[in-house]
Every structure is written in structure tokens, then in C-alpha cells.
Design a protein around this motif. Structure first.
Motif, PDB file in Angstrom:
ATOM      1  N   LEU A 132       0.828  -1.209   0.000  1.00 58.31           N
ATOM      2  CA  LEU A 132       0.000   0.000   0.000  1.00 58.31           C
ATOM      3  C   LEU A 132       0.862   1.259   0.000  1.00 58.31           C
ATOM      4  N   SER A 133       1.895   1.254   0.846  1.00 61.20           N
ATOM      5  CA  SER A 133       2.692   2.474   0.911  1.00 61.20           C
ATOM      6  C   SER A 133       3.479   2.660  -0.385  1.00 61.20           C
ATOM      7  N   GLY A 134       3.874   1.553  -1.022  1.00 60.25           N
ATOM      8  CA  GLY A 134       4.530   1.670  -2.327  1.00 60.25           C
ATOM      9  C   GLY A 134       3.603   2.290  -3.353  1.00 60.25           C
ATOM     10  N   VAL A 135       2.362   1.853  -3.358  1.00 60.94           N
ATOM     11  CA  VAL A 135       1.388   2.409  -4.299  1.00 60.94           C
ATOM     12  C   VAL A 135       1.129   3.884  -3.975  1.00 60.94           C
ATOM     13  N   ALA A 136       1.024   4.185  -2.673  1.00 57.92           N
ATOM     14  CA  ALA A 136       0.802   5.580  -2.277  1.00 57.92           C
ATOM     15  C   ALA A 136       1.950   6.456  -2.766  1.00 57.92           C
ATOM     16  N   LEU A 137       3.193   5.971  -2.571  1.00 63.92           N
ATOM     17  CA  LEU A 137       4.344   6.757  -3.033  1.00 63.92           C
ATOM     18  C   LEU A 137       4.328   6.897  -4.554  1.00 63.92           C
ATOM     19  N   THR A 138       3.918   5.840  -5.258  1.00 60.89           N
ATOM     20  CA  THR A 138       3.826   5.923  -6.714  1.00 60.89           C
ATOM     21  C   THR A 138       2.855   7.032  -7.127  1.00 60.89           C
ATOM     22  N   PHE A 139       1.702   7.066  -6.454  1.00 61.80           N
ATOM     23  CA  PHE A 139       0.724   8.102  -6.793  1.00 61.80           C
ATOM     24  C   PHE A 139       1.236   9.496  -6.428  1.00 61.80           C
ATOM     25  N   VAL A 140       1.892   9.600  -5.260  1.00 57.72           N
ATOM     26  CA  VAL A 140       2.427  10.904  -4.857  1.00 57.72           C
ATOM     27  C   VAL A 140       3.398  11.420  -5.920  1.00 57.72           C
ATOM     28  N   PHE A 141       4.323  10.551  -6.333  1.00 56.87           N
ATOM     29  CA  PHE A 141       5.360  11.046  -7.245  1.00 56.87           C
ATOM     30  C   PHE A 141       4.861  11.140  -8.686  1.00 56.87           C
ATOM     31  N   THR A 142       3.804  10.409  -9.024  1.00 54.69           N
ATOM     32  CA  THR A 142       3.170  10.653 -10.320  1.00 54.69           C
ATOM     33  C   THR A 142       2.549  12.045 -10.320  1.00 54.69           C
ATOM     34  N   SER A 143       1.867  12.387  -9.225  1.00 57.41           N
ATOM     35  CA  SER A 143       1.271  13.721  -9.122  1.00 57.41           C
ATOM     36  C   SER A 143       2.329  14.798  -9.300  1.00 57.41           C
ATOM     37  N   LEU A 144       3.444  14.613  -8.593  1.00 57.11           N
ATOM     38  CA  LEU A 144       4.507  15.609  -8.684  1.00 57.11           C
ATOM     39  C   LEU A 144       5.075  15.662 -10.100  1.00 57.11           C
ATOM     40  N   ALA A 145       5.260  14.491 -10.715  1.00 54.22           N
ATOM     41  CA  ALA A 145       5.808  14.441 -12.074  1.00 54.22           C
ATOM     42  C   ALA A 145       4.891  15.177 -13.043  1.00 54.22           C
ATOM     43  N   VAL A 146       3.601  14.935 -12.924  1.00 53.67           N
ATOM     44  CA  VAL A 146       2.632  15.573 -13.814  1.00 53.67           C
ATOM     45  C   VAL A 146       2.656  17.084 -13.607  1.00 53.67           C
ATOM     46  N   LEU A 147       2.653  17.468 -12.340  1.00 52.49           N
ATOM     47  CA  LEU A 147       2.678  18.905 -12.042  1.00 52.49           C
ATOM     48  C   LEU A 147       3.934  19.570 -12.610  1.00 52.49           C
ATOM     49  N   ILE A 148       5.078  18.937 -12.375  1.00 58.40           N
ATOM     50  CA  ILE A 148       6.334  19.533 -12.836  1.00 58.40           C
ATOM     51  C   ILE A 148       6.356  19.632 -14.361  1.00 58.40           C
ATOM     52  N   SER A 149       5.950  18.554 -15.034  1.00 55.32           N
ATOM     53  CA  SER A 149       6.052  18.570 -16.492  1.00 55.32           C
ATOM     54  C   SER A 149       5.074  19.575 -17.106  1.00 55.32           C
ATOM     55  N   LEU A 150       3.991  19.858 -16.408  1.00 54.84           N
ATOM     56  CA  LEU A 150       3.058  20.848 -16.942  1.00 54.84           C
ATOM     57  C   LEU A 150       3.499  22.272 -16.611  1.00 54.84           C
ATOM     58  N   SER A 151       4.356  22.398 -15.591  1.00 57.40           N
ATOM     59  CA  SER A 151       4.774  23.738 -15.194  1.00 57.40           C
ATOM     60  C   SER A 151       5.924  24.256 -16.033  1.00 57.40           C
ATOM     61  N   SER A 152       6.634  23.363 -16.678  1.00 59.02           N
ATOM     62  CA  SER A 152       7.787  23.822 -17.451  1.00 59.02           C
ATOM     63  C   SER A 152       7.691  23.270 -18.874  1.00 59.02           C
ATOM     64  N   GLU A 153       7.948  24.145 -19.869  1.00 58.82           N
ATOM     65  CA  GLU A 153       7.868  23.714 -21.260  1.00 58.82           C
ATOM     66  C   GLU A 153       9.121  22.923 -21.655  1.00 58.82           C
ATOM     67  N   ASP A 154      10.199  23.165 -20.907  1.00 55.47           N
ATOM     68  CA  ASP A 154      11.493  22.594 -21.289  1.00 55.47           C
ATOM     69  C   ASP A 154      11.681  21.230 -20.615  1.00 55.47           C
ATOM     70  N   LYS A 155      11.886  20.220 -21.429  1.00 48.24           N
ATOM     71  CA  LYS A 155      11.995  18.861 -20.928  1.00 48.24           C
ATOM     72  C   LYS A 155      13.176  18.678 -19.970  1.00 48.24           C
ATOM     73  N   VAL A 156      14.321  19.214 -20.354  1.00 54.13           N
ATOM     74  CA  VAL A 156      15.522  19.059 -19.530  1.00 54.13           C
ATOM     75  C   VAL A 156      15.335  19.758 -18.195  1.00 54.13           C
ATOM     76  N   LYS A 157      14.751  20.950 -18.270  1.00 51.43           N
ATOM     77  CA  LYS A 157      14.496  21.700 -17.048  1.00 51.43           C
ATOM     78  C   LYS A 157      13.519  20.927 -16.157  1.00 51.43           C
ATOM     79  N   GLY A 158      12.474  20.406 -16.777  1.00 57.17           N
ATOM     80  CA  GLY A 158      11.467  19.645 -16.032  1.00 57.17           C
ATOM     81  C   GLY A 158      12.085  18.456 -15.318  1.00 57.17           C
ATOM     82  N   LEU A 159      12.901  17.718 -16.057  1.00 53.83           N
ATOM     83  CA  LEU A 159      13.554  16.550 -15.466  1.00 53.83           C
ATOM     84  C   LEU A 159      14.476  16.973 -14.334  1.00 53.83           C
ATOM     85  N   GLY A 160      15.173  18.098 -14.559  1.00 53.87           N
ATOM     86  CA  GLY A 160      16.060  18.634 -13.531  1.00 53.87           C
ATOM     87  C   GLY A 160      15.295  18.962 -12.260  1.00 53.87           C
ATOM     88  N   ILE A 161      14.169  19.646 -12.430  1.00 55.18           N
ATOM     89  CA  ILE A 161      13.348  19.996 -11.266  1.00 55.18           C
ATOM     90  C   ILE A 161      12.877  18.728 -10.567  1.00 55.18           C
TER      91      ILE A 161
END
Lengths: 263, 240, 416
Positions: A132-161
Motif C-alpha cells: 500500500l505504501s509503495g502504491v501511495a508513493l507511486t501516486f504521490v510522485f506521479t502527481s509531482l511528475a505531472v505537475l512539474i512537467s506541466l509547469s515547465s515547457e522545457d523537458k531538460v528543465k522539467g527533469l532537472g526539477i
């Protein structure tokens, strides 16, 4: 069938077949199986998996999520030109990312447990909490990944963040915590420590797992305070609520950006 | 039919579309041209709902596009870059589109046949060559027999056979009464296909009329020279 | 007439007495026989007699044994004190009690009610009994040369240490042998106070409320081949000297204040060939002096060793330290203990000259261990990535390790 489920269906088919997801699954499977072969006892396997869950899931999820979001940008645009509501498409994209990662994780560590089993019945809830906690962490970091990639147009910058965010939560935060506790060592810190760890999803998951593993016995008084807090209904509610917030808030901000964004 | 009224769009300080008024009629192929950064892509993206206008309105078949996403059932879009989910098969992509769209006009698989895509149906999209992807891209735009077609550089990346098959298809659909928008850098294609032409420069419509009339007005031998002189005269105006 | 009759009885008794004095006799105690209680039989018997208790249920209490008799049960007769008082109270030498189920003595804060209490007696043997749900199991005060063998001793399920007695309790006794017993659910499995020269061998002591085995001021004892499992503390040795601890297993003594082996004010003792597995702390040393700790396997514990700085002249040789969360914790920078030729699973040094010993010393007190010692809330960072990075950094740059303690010749391979 509702539109979101349709999108999830195809997203799932795509991501599940992705070689990275397969590698992720294969890696988790081999590690778990390997640990069974070498250590032989399921309690040791569970304990070693704790590290895997806490270190691997966040970094893999956030980096794969960000890369996937950028590389599917054109297809997202193509779908946006179809009669689909943006909210629906967003939910589809999010689930299409979080679900395969969760499935790869659950199957990767779960399958070896199916045929090796656990040594004692008491380890079963530990396995469940680990999953359960693994799945929770997966969802948490998917949320963050989605947010970050939508906040920056630049792929390298996004990955860096993304990597920076992971580094901050996994390492820097704990370093600062250690330093802080050192500076304030004259004060009773157990309760503030609870507050501070509950704010970081990786720390939170780690503490919950350690309490399940009964490592709190090593923590002396601090462990007792933590066990009392997180073992009680308030602590359970607060910690699972906090993990939910970590999933929901970045996801909602991401959704808001996605709905308003010019592609 | 698409009607655009007083459309404005800025990106920060950059005013990309300035009070644009346009109408794309049925049974017409309209070419939208303009140098890079002129605002033509932005215009198309706003029509498709990928971007949101700051002000003004757009009516697609007399329905304001702000009212919902259903108007997109009437539009077939062929984006310039086709990048599909790598691990889906061609057939699955088609199924997906079928699942997502209403099929009120039936399904038109003409282009799948003329592009000979039937052999590729079980291949994964990630394994396709650039040209094949572009053919899939074009075929998808026509698949649902939409009233309106928006084609962004449709012939780019296509081999001559596919390219002429696509052009035949475009003309065929035009004759059926469809509204067709094309952007292209290949002016000979435009001469061949388009009756109307919209020339955008720095967010303003410089010309909106028939291709024929424009060439006559400028007294040049072909579209390319006409456009060149149009751009020159505008540049001079700017400098003056 | 009356007088003559009385005289006759006296003569008869004298004859009987003489008769038993010459050769021992068997007295049968049977619910359906002539003698139905143990007390009754004890009133009739003489030194050297054998009391054979037939299978049955005997509700008795405070059975005082003043004669050197053997009490033997057939098919485990039950002797039940119904939680009202104590049971056997041996005050004579050479008493043997065997094959009984002895149960349900009362809890008391003023009296040491026991299943079997030996008081100032010698050469007694308590063998093969099931001593169940008693306050104290076997209690020996001022005893000597007794043997407690092959018994199963199970205490009452009690939640508090104060309402539970010890399984085997020795008080000012000497030369006692306690072997092959299985003891559980007592306060301490085996407790020795002011008792010396005793041997505790091959017992299993588990699930006790406090210690599996506990020494207080009890010098010159040996315990060998025992298993101490799931106790709050495996074994505690306090204010004691000359103890030999060989071949024991200390397992799963796990909890916030749990130890495999707790040493406090102990001197001149040896700890050899033991296994310490999955204890919160394997060995805790406080004010422990001149100990030799050799050839032990210390595996999968929270801490292998916690050493208070007042412990001096202890020598750790040829032990295996494998997979312990922390190897050594110590409160101070200077320590007067030595580590030689131990195997440490965390050691990552090299052996260029191939002599079997690592060329760089091993520092068993890690940086995190030292941090936690001074700042216990930091313990919540255990198993975090930050700490793991710190540990890797420590391996690359050993000088950041704050404590001087080191094993100058760490083994490259484990012992045995």
C-alpha cells in the motif's frame, strides 16, 4: 463506457507495454526473487524491500513520469483536438501513468511472495502495508511528475526539477532534520519530529513501515512516542490523510494548469 | 463552416493575433500562409481548442466553440508532427479514435486503402517509419468523414505517390461540400488545391480572397512570386 | 486393660519404626486406597521411604517434608494448591520429587509461595515434574548440592512483574545444578541471588516477563548450552564475578528496553561460543571489567554491543558481527576495551598481503551510531537514504567517524 475509462484503457495498453515499465517490473521481480534465494526468510526480504520502496519508487516514478509526459506531448495535443474534455483527458493521462507503475510494482514484488509465501501469518499485514505504501508513493510522485512537467515547457528543465524535488525529499530534508535536531538537542523533540516527518511523504512512508517492522524497538523513547502516535487512530488518520494530500494537491494544481494551458 | 470574429491572442507582451475576422466557407479549400511566427499555427490551435483566445469568438457550424467540446466531432485534424503512443498498434489507435468520437458521418477508410495501410494494422506505432506515421496521421484526419478538415503541412514527409493520393482525396472532399483549411510551405500544392487564400503577417490578415485574384492583382506569373512581392511590399511599409 | 493396650500400641510403633529404619518401604498414595493424601503419607513415613502417588487429583497445600523421602508420581498425578497457599516445603536433606504435576500456588506479596520450596536442605533432586501456574516454581533458600532437572515450569499468564514469581529461584544457595528444564511465563526464568558455584545447563527459558536467567551477587557459576528466547532480557548478570557463559543461544529478545545479555557490575568472566540473534541489543555492558568475549556469533541484532564507558579491560576476540543494524554504541570517545581479529560484515577494507586480516582497521562505532547516542530523536532517520549516504561516505572517508574505537585486525572471512 465513459470517456475517461476509454482513455485509461488505451493509455494502459501503451504504458504497460513500454520497455521501461517492463524493465521496472523485471528489476523488482528479480530483486525480490533474488533476496528470497539468498536470505531465505521472508522477514529479511520484507526488510530489504523497505529500502527499495523508499528509494527506488520515488526516483523511478518521478523521472519516468516526467519523461513520459513530455514525450507524449504531441499525442496529448492530438487527443485535445478530439471531442474530449480536458479534465477527462487529464484524469486519463494521470491514471494511465500511475496505474501501470503501481501494477509493475505490485506484481514485481508480489509474484515472488505468491509462491514463496510468508514465514509467519503476522508478516502478512506487513506485506500489505509495504504494498500500500509503495502504491501511495507511486501516486504521490506521479502527481509531482505531472505537475512539474506541466509547469515547465522545457523537458531538460522539467527533469532537472523532478530530480531536485526527489533529492530534496529523499536526502536534503532528512539532512536538515538531523542538523535541526542537533541544534535543538536540549529540547524535547519527539513531538516536533512527528510534525516534521509527517510533512515529507518519503519520511512518512518510512516511519509507517518501520513501525510495522517493529524497528521502533531500536528507537527507544523516540520510537515509543512515534509508535504511540502513529499506532493510534489519530496518527493513522493523519498520516494516511497526509499521503492523500500529497497525492491530491499536486494533482489538482496540475489539473488546473492542464485545463487552462495553451498547447 | 467556420466564422472567426475579432479574435485576439497574446503570449505575454507578444500580441500574436490582432482582431482577426475570418470566414471559412463550405466547399472551399482555404490555404493559410504566412512566415514562421505570423500566428497561423496559433489560429489553428485556437480553432481546435488547444489554445484559448483572449477575446473574440469562433463559430463552428454556427456553434460557439466555448460551449463545449462536441464541435470537435465535426473536425478532422492532421497535425504537422505525428507522434503516437509507441506501444499501441495502428489498429488500436484507430479503435481508440473510434471509441472517442461520435460516428454520425460514418467511417471513411478511403485513405487507408490508397495508402495501403491495411498491412500495417498490427504493427506498433513506434516501429513505423516517418512516412508511414505521416500516412496514418493523414488517414486518421479523414477517418470520421468530418465536415471540416484542418491539415497542417499535409504533404510534408509523404512520398510522391501518397502525396498525390492525399491531394486527390482533399479535392474529392471539397467537392462533397466540406470546409478545408490547409497550411503549407509548398506553394505549388496550394495553387493546386486551394481556391481561397489567407495571408497572415504578424497577427494581422494581410490578404483574404481567392488565389486567382491575388495573382492577377500583383501581376505575377505564379503564387510564389506573388507571395514574395506581397511580403516585400509589407516589409517596405514597415520600414517606412 | 486400657494402659496395657496403649503400651502395646507404643511397642508396635517402636517395632515399626525400627523396621523402617533398617530397610526403606514404599507407601502408596491412592485416591481409592488406604492412604489418600500426601500429607497423610508423610505422617506415616520414615527417612528413606518411597511415597508413590498414583494417578489422581490431590487438592493439598503446605505439604511440609521433614524426612528424607522420595516422592514419585505415577502417570503424573496432579497436586493442586487451588491458589490458596504454597505446596511442597522441603526441610530435610536427600528429598527427591519426581513425576508430579504441581500447580496453582497462590500469589503473595509477603510469602514466597512455591510449587516446591527447599529450605536449608542438601542433596535434593527435583526431576521430571510439570510445575505449572505457580507463583514461584522451585524456590531454594540456603540449599546446597541440589539438582533441578528435566522439569517443565510454566508460570501464570501475568501481565506485571510484581505479580509473578521466578521459575527457579535460588537464595543463598550453592552447588545447585539446573539442567534440561523448560521454563516459560515466569518473571525471571531462573534467578540466582547470593548463590554460588552453580551450573545451569541446557535449559530453555522463554517468554518470561523479565529475564530468562538472572544473576545477582552470585559468583562462580557456569551456564552452558541454554536457549533464551523472547524474554524482555535474555540473561542479566549483575554484581557478580567469575561467570562462564558458553554455547548459549540468545534469540529474539526484542523490545524497546530488551537485551540478549545484560551485564552490569560484572568482573572476570568469559562469554564464549554463544549465538546472539535478533535481539534489540545483543550485549549490553555497564561497569563490566575484565571480560573475555570470544568466538560468539552476533547476528541480525539492532545493536551488537552497547558499551558504557565505565566498562574496561574487556577483550573481544574472534567474534562474528553479521548484519547488525549498529555494531557498537558507546557514550564516550575514549574506551578501554579492545577488539581483535573479529569478523564484521560491514567491513569493506582490503587485504593486500593476504594474511586474512584487513589492512585498514575497522571502526565499529559508526557516525550515525555516535549521533544517535547523543541525540536520540535522530534515530527516526534510521534507514533513510540520507543516513545510508552518510554510511557510504564514512566508508570512503573513515576519518569522519568520531569514535577512536577500532579493530586493528578485522578478519576478511567469518570465523568457523
Amino acid at each position: 463506457m465513459n470517456t475517461m475509462l476509454k482513455i485509461i484503457k488505451y493509455e494502459l495498453r501503451d504504458v504497460i507495454r513500454s520497455k521501461w515499465i517492463l524493465i521496472y517490473f523485471g528489476f523488482l521481480f528479480l530483486i525480490t526473487e533474488g533476496m528470497f534465494q539468498f536470505s531465505g526468510s521472508s522477514s529479511k526480504v520484507l526488510l530489504s524491500l523497505l529500502n527499495i520502496v523508499l528509494i527506488l519508487i520515488p526516483i523511478i516514478t518521478i523521472s519516468y513520469g516526467i519523461i513520459y509526459m513530455y514525450s507524449s506531448r504531441e499525442f496529448t495535443e492530438m487527443l485535445l483536438a478530439q471531442p474530449i474534455k480536458r479534465k477527462t483527458l487529464f484524469s486519463g493521462l494521470y491514471s494511465g501513468l500511475a496505474l501501470p507503475l503501481s501494477i509493475a510494482y505490485l506484481f514485481g514484488i508480489g509474484i515472488p511472495f505468491i509462491y514463496h509465501g510468508v514465514d509467519e501469518v503476522s508478516q502478512f499485514p506487513v506485506l500489505i502495508i509495504l504494498m500500500l505504501s509503495g502504491v501511495a508513493l507511486t501516486f504521490v510522485f506521479t502527481s509531482l511528475a505531472v505537475l512539474i512537467s506541466l509547469s515547465s515547457e522545457d523537458k531538460v528543465k522539467g527533469l532537472g526539477i523532478g530530480i531536485f524535488v526527489w533529492l530534496f525529499m529523499a536526502v536534503v530534508y532528512d539532512g536538515a532534520l538531523l542538523f535541526g535536531s542537533y541544534l535543538l538537542s536540549e529540547y524535547p523533540l519527539e513531538k516536533p519530529m512527528i510534525a516534521v516527518t509527517i510533512l515529507n511523504p518519503i519520511d512518512l512512508a518510512r516511519i509507517l513501515l518501520m513501525l510495522k517492522f517493529d524497528i521502533s524497538a531500536l528507537m527507544g523513547y523516540t520510537g515509543a512516542v512515534f509508535k504511540k502516535f502513529f499506532g493510534g487512530p489519530l496518527g493513522m488518520l493523519l498520516s494516511s490523510g497526509m499521503l492523500m494530500l500529497w497525492i491530491i494537491i499536486p494533482c489538482l494544481i496540475g489539473k488546473r494548469i492542464f485545463v487552462r494551458k495553451d498547447f | 463552416m467556420i466564422r472567426i470574429e475579432r479574435l485576439n491572442k497574446s503570449f505575454g507582451k507578444l500580441h500574436v493575433l490582432k482582431d482577426v475576422n475570418l470566414e471559412f466557407e463550405n466547399s472551399k479549400v482555404t490555404a493559410i500562409i504566412g512566415p514562421n511566427g505570423s500566428g497561423k499555427t496559433t489560429l489553428i490551435k485556437i480553432i481546435l481548442g488547444l489554445m484559448k483566445a483572449d477575446s473574440g469568438k469562433i463559430l463552428v457550424n454556427n456553434i460557439n466553440i466555448k460551449k463545449g467540446v462536441d464541435y470537435k466531432n465535426n473536425i478532422g485534424n492532421m497535425p504537422q508532427i505525428a507522434r503516437f503512443p509507441e506501444n499501441l498498434r495502428v489498429g488500436e489507435l484507430i479503435d481508440m479514435m473510434k471509441d472517442l468520437r461520435s460516428k454520425k458521418n460514418g467511417v471513411d477508410k478511403d485513405l487507408f486503402a490508397s495508402f495501403k495501410l491495411d498491412n500495417e494494422i498490427n504493427k506498433k506505432l513506434g516501429t513505423l517509419s516517418g512516412g508511414t506515421k505521416q500516412r496514418v496521421n493523414a488517414a486518421l484526419a479523414f477517418l470520421f468523414n468530418p465536415d471540416i478538415l484542418i491539415l497542417d503541412e499535409p504533404t510534408a514527409g509523404l512520398d510522391p505517390i501518397s502525396s498525390s493520393a492525399l491531394k486527390d482525396k482533399i479535392l474529392k472532399e471539397q467537392k462533397k461540400g466540406k470546409t478545408i483549411l490547409i497550411t503549407s510551405h509548398i506553394l505549388s500544392d496550394i495553387e493546386e488545391l486551394a481556391e481561397n487564400l489567407v495571408f497572415i503577417l504578424e497577427g494581422k490578415i494581410i490578404y483574404n480572397g481567392t488565389v486567382k485574384l491575388l495573382i492577377e492583382e500583383k501581376g505575377k506569373s505564379n503564387l510564389e512570386r506573388t507571395i514574395a512581392s506581397l511580403m516585400e511590399s509589407n516589409a517596405n511599409e514597415h520600414n517606412a | 486393660m486400657k494402659i496395657i493396650f496403649q503400651i502395646n500400641i507404643i511397642i508396635l510403633l517402636i517395632i515399626t519404626f525400627r523396621h523402617t529404619n533398617l530397610e526403606a518401604k514404599d507407601i502408596i498414595i491412592d485416591k481409592s486406597g488406604a492412604i489418600t493424601s500426601i500429607k497423610q503419607a508423610l505422617g506415616l513415613c520414615q527417612n528413606g521411604d518411597r511415597l508413590i502417588i498414583k494417578k489422581g487429583y490431590y487438592k493439598e497445600r503446605d505439604i511440609e517434608i521433614n524426612k528424607s523421602v522420595q516422592i514419585t508420581g505415577e502417570d503424573f498425578p496432579v497436586v493442586d494448591a487451588e491458589f490458596k497457599s504454597g505446596l511442597f516445603h522441603i526441610k530435610a536433606d536427600d528429598v527427591r520429587i519426581e513425576g508430579l504435576i504441581i500447580k496453582n500456588t497462590a500469589m503473595s506479596f509477603v510469602a514466597e509461595y512455591a510449587g516446591i520450596k527447599i529450605d536449608s536442605a542438601k542433596n535434593c533432586i527435583i526431576k521430571g515434574n510439570k510445575i505449572l501456574y505457580n507463583y514461584f516454581g522451585v524456590y531454594i533458600a540456603f540449599g546446597a548440592d541440589c539438582k533441578i532437572e528435566d522439569n517443565i515450569i510454566v508460570g501464570r499468564q501475568s501481565k506485571s512483574e510484581t505479580t509473578s514469581g521466578n521459575g527457579v529461584h535460588l537464595w543463598y544457595s550453592k552447588n545447585i545444578t539446573i539442567s534440561n528444564n523448560k521454563i516459560s511465563n515466569q518473571r525471571d526464568g531462573i534467578y540466582l541471588e547470593f548463590s554460588q558455584n552453580s551450573a545451569i545447563d541446557n535449559n530453555i527459558s522463554e517468554n518470561n516477563l523479565r529475564y530468562g536467567l538472572h544473576f545477582m551477587f552470585s559468583h562462580r557459576c557456569v551456564y552452558n548450552g541454554n536457549t533464551f528466547r523472547n524474554n524482555v532480557g535474555g540473561v542479566a548478570v549483575m554484581y557478580t564475578k567469575y561467570i562462564h557463559m558458553y554455547n548459549n543461544k540468545f534469540e529474539n529478545n526484542w523490545g524497546p528496553a530488551s537485551y540478549g545479555l545484560l551485564l552490569k557490575d560484572i568482573t572476570d568472566s568469559e562469554i564464549k561460543y554463544n549465538l546472539f540473534h535478533e535481539n534489540s541489543t545483543a550485549i549490553y555492558l555497564e561497569n563490566s571489567v575484565r571480560l573475555l568475549i570470544e568466538h560468539n556469533n552476533i547476528t541480525d541484532n539492532g545493536w551488537a554491543l552497547k558499551i558504557k564507558s565505565n566498562s574496561t579491560d574487556n577483550d573481544f576476540v574472534n567474534n562474528n558481527f553479521i548484519n547488525n543494524t549498529f555494531d557498537v554504541a558507546t557514550g564516550s570517545k575514549r574506551n578501554y576495551v579492545t577488539f581483535r581479529k573479529n569478523y564484521w560484515s560491514k567491513y569493506s577494507g582490503y587485504d593486500l598481503n593476504r594474511d586474512g586480516y584487513g589492512d585498514v582497521p575497522y571502526k565499529p562505532v559508526g557516525l550515525f551510531s555516535a549521533i544517535v547516542e547523543n541525540n536520540s530523536p535522530a534515530m527516526i532517520l534510521l534507514r533513510s537514504l540520507f543516513i545510508q549516504i552518510l554510511e557510504v561516505a564514512e566508508k570512503i572517508v573513515p576519518s569522519i567517524t568520531p569514535v577512536d574505537l577500532e579493530d586493528e585486525s578485522p578478519l576478511m572471512r567469518s570465523v568457523r
